[in-house]
Design an enzyme around this catalytic site. Sequence first.
Site, PDB file in Angstrom:
ATOM      1  N   GLU A 246      11.512 -28.553  38.103  1.00 59.01           N
ATOM      2  CA  GLU A 246      11.296 -27.467  37.124  1.00 59.01           C
ATOM      3  C   GLU A 246      11.729 -26.112  37.681  1.00 59.01           C
ATOM      4  OE1 GLU A 246       7.228 -27.767  35.662  1.00 59.01           O
ATOM      5  OE2 GLU A 246       7.738 -29.554  34.507  1.00 59.01           O
ATOM      6  N   GLU A 369       8.767 -36.638  33.695  1.00 62.59           N
ATOM      7  CA  GLU A 369       7.362 -36.277  33.435  1.00 62.59           C
ATOM      8  C   GLU A 369       7.155 -36.315  31.928  1.00 62.59           C
ATOM      9  OE1 GLU A 369       5.581 -32.810  35.270  1.00 62.59           O
ATOM     10  OE2 GLU A 369       6.904 -33.003  37.015  1.00 62.59           O
TER      11      GLU A 369
HETATM   12  O1  AHR Z   1       2.367 -33.103  36.283  1.00 63.40           O
HETATM   13  C1  AHR Z   1       1.724 -31.880  36.473  1.00 63.40           C
HETATM   14  C2  AHR Z   1       2.714 -30.729  36.637  1.00 63.40           C
HETATM   15  O2  AHR Z   1       3.386 -30.536  35.428  1.00 63.40           O
HETATM   16  C3  AHR Z   1       3.810 -30.943  37.647  1.00 63.40           C
HETATM   17  O3  AHR Z   1       3.421 -30.562  38.921  1.00 63.40           O
HETATM   18  C4  AHR Z   1       4.890 -30.063  37.154  1.00 63.40           C
HETATM   19  O4  AHR Z   1       6.174 -30.514  37.479  1.00 63.40           O
HETATM   20  C5  AHR Z   1       4.668 -30.005  35.666  1.00 63.40           C
HETATM   21  O5  AHR Z   1       4.727 -28.728  35.222  1.00 63.40           O
END
Ligand code: AHR
Length: 576
Positions: A246, A369
Amino acid sequence: MDRSDTIGLVGSPGQGTCTFQAAFSCDQRMESKQVFSEDRRRFLRQAANAGMAWGLTSLFRGSSLRGQTVAGAGDIAKVYLDSRRMTAPLDRNLFGSFLEHLGRAIYEGIYDPGSKLSDANGFRKDVMEEIRQMGVPIIRYPGGNFVSGYNWLDGVGPREGRPRVLDKAWNSINTNQFGTNEFMAWCRAVHAEPLMGLNLGTGTPEEAAALVEYCNLDQGTKWSDLRRKHGFAEPYGVKHWCLGNEMDGPWQIGHMTATEYGMKAQDAARQMRYVDPSLQLIGCGSSGPFMPTYLEWDREVLEQCYEYVDGLSLHRYFTNTPQDTGGDSAKFLAMNLSMERQIEETVAVCDLVRGHKRSPKKLWLSFDEWNVWYRARSGDATNGHHREAPHLLEEVYNLEDALLVGGLVNSLLRHADRVKVACLAQLINVIAPIMTNANGLLRQTIYYPYNWGLQYARGSVLNLLVESPTYEVSSLGQVPYIDVAGTMNPQDGKVAIFVLNRDLSKPHLVEINWQDKSPGEVLVATVLTGTDLKAFNTFEAPQRVAPQTFAKPATANGRTKFEVPARSYTTIQWSA
Ligand code: AHR
């Protein structure tokens, strides 16, 4: 947050127009990206000024529905299944997951040397057994936001020499008692492939390449010999690597512009490939549609490093909040269609850059994610207050979350032609399907649809044609009640379908039309449903939301008819 929703209807590229897709911004990721809420508030204000808010428009209205045919569909949802019509071979890595050094994911979750449930390595045996049975194919580690401040050297070598480090992403103490070698041993024990995240925040391309050398070279070099000195003679052969996390987000340690990141990723990729040319590298895409730089980030990054990466990452967390859905569960259950739009838009950008570069290479996507996450997302739920293994992001999942996760599994399956890796975020204790305490583990509601994908989605994804009656969702337009995905395994001929019924009050009849051949016997028929969408499981009441047996449907004259209950996600598997 001052933001509204958008829903759109878009086509289904290269899939024979058999999915119905919609999208709306529904992501509240900014709510707890940082431990320090003042920074967050500042970013949100600036983003809103920069036009981050998506307009509340119904792109369904006046559109002809491509994919699931609506006109004249009547009350019965019809699924046309032809085993010769495939979307793509299913990459098992579509059902991966994620473990971050965050909260109790690693410490207590999988590594708890003091526990009566742990083995000689300190690994929780009950957790390992669960992950083995699920067959999670690939697990991303060590972050997440954590990775952007992580020095991998702190986590290797004799344990007594490892430093206690303040992790600034989650304001927590990392004792470093669990690091790269422990993760590799744990992955081996649960039969999962590691998906290694690299620090491209405070870390350098040289350090990234050093970690590749540490993990993948046999011997005779500085870093491979260090691994051997640490007691691990065999190289690990780690194949998949994420080039940062990110990096578009102002919350991210080492955040930079797209061009800066693209150049850093290119440099890292080059150095890493000098060490091991066989790597599969994933560039860091946009954190989601809520970002003011959404898609533009991806384009600029790829202009710098398209030829150096194999895949591009996407992230998304869904919410049922007053701001995003008005707390309307009917709208919430349509959110998986928004994931599809995100996938398609990101694919479009990849292919745009491919065109600019005249490249023969097509990138794949790593949706590394994805989940529902909105309750444990601010305040103490995201601030470790300098503690070890604090209770962070311990989201409690209810029935409606599980139904949406089922829809998200369907959406990923339908896009298996371009999404080759995806990670449910996360796996244990942190926004997780599995929670632990000192005495055992608990399956949260979302465990079930994810696990059904793992168990029954096999072989190739079927390109189904689905006709479904629809419902009007305020400001969204027409959304199909019935959402179906399916797979067929050419090896054993087994067919599986996954059916989400978004209707909150009524069951629906579904008719499968077997277009080329009839199925064998029903091997599995199971459903997740209930009267209370907000019901959840606890250690005291672990079965409140659990699979129920679904009556095995009969097939006659090439048709299988069955009724799916209101508010349900159903899986049926047939033999050849
Ligand atoms: O999964 C939790 C957080 O969400 C992670 O650390 C990050 O990559 C995302 O913003």
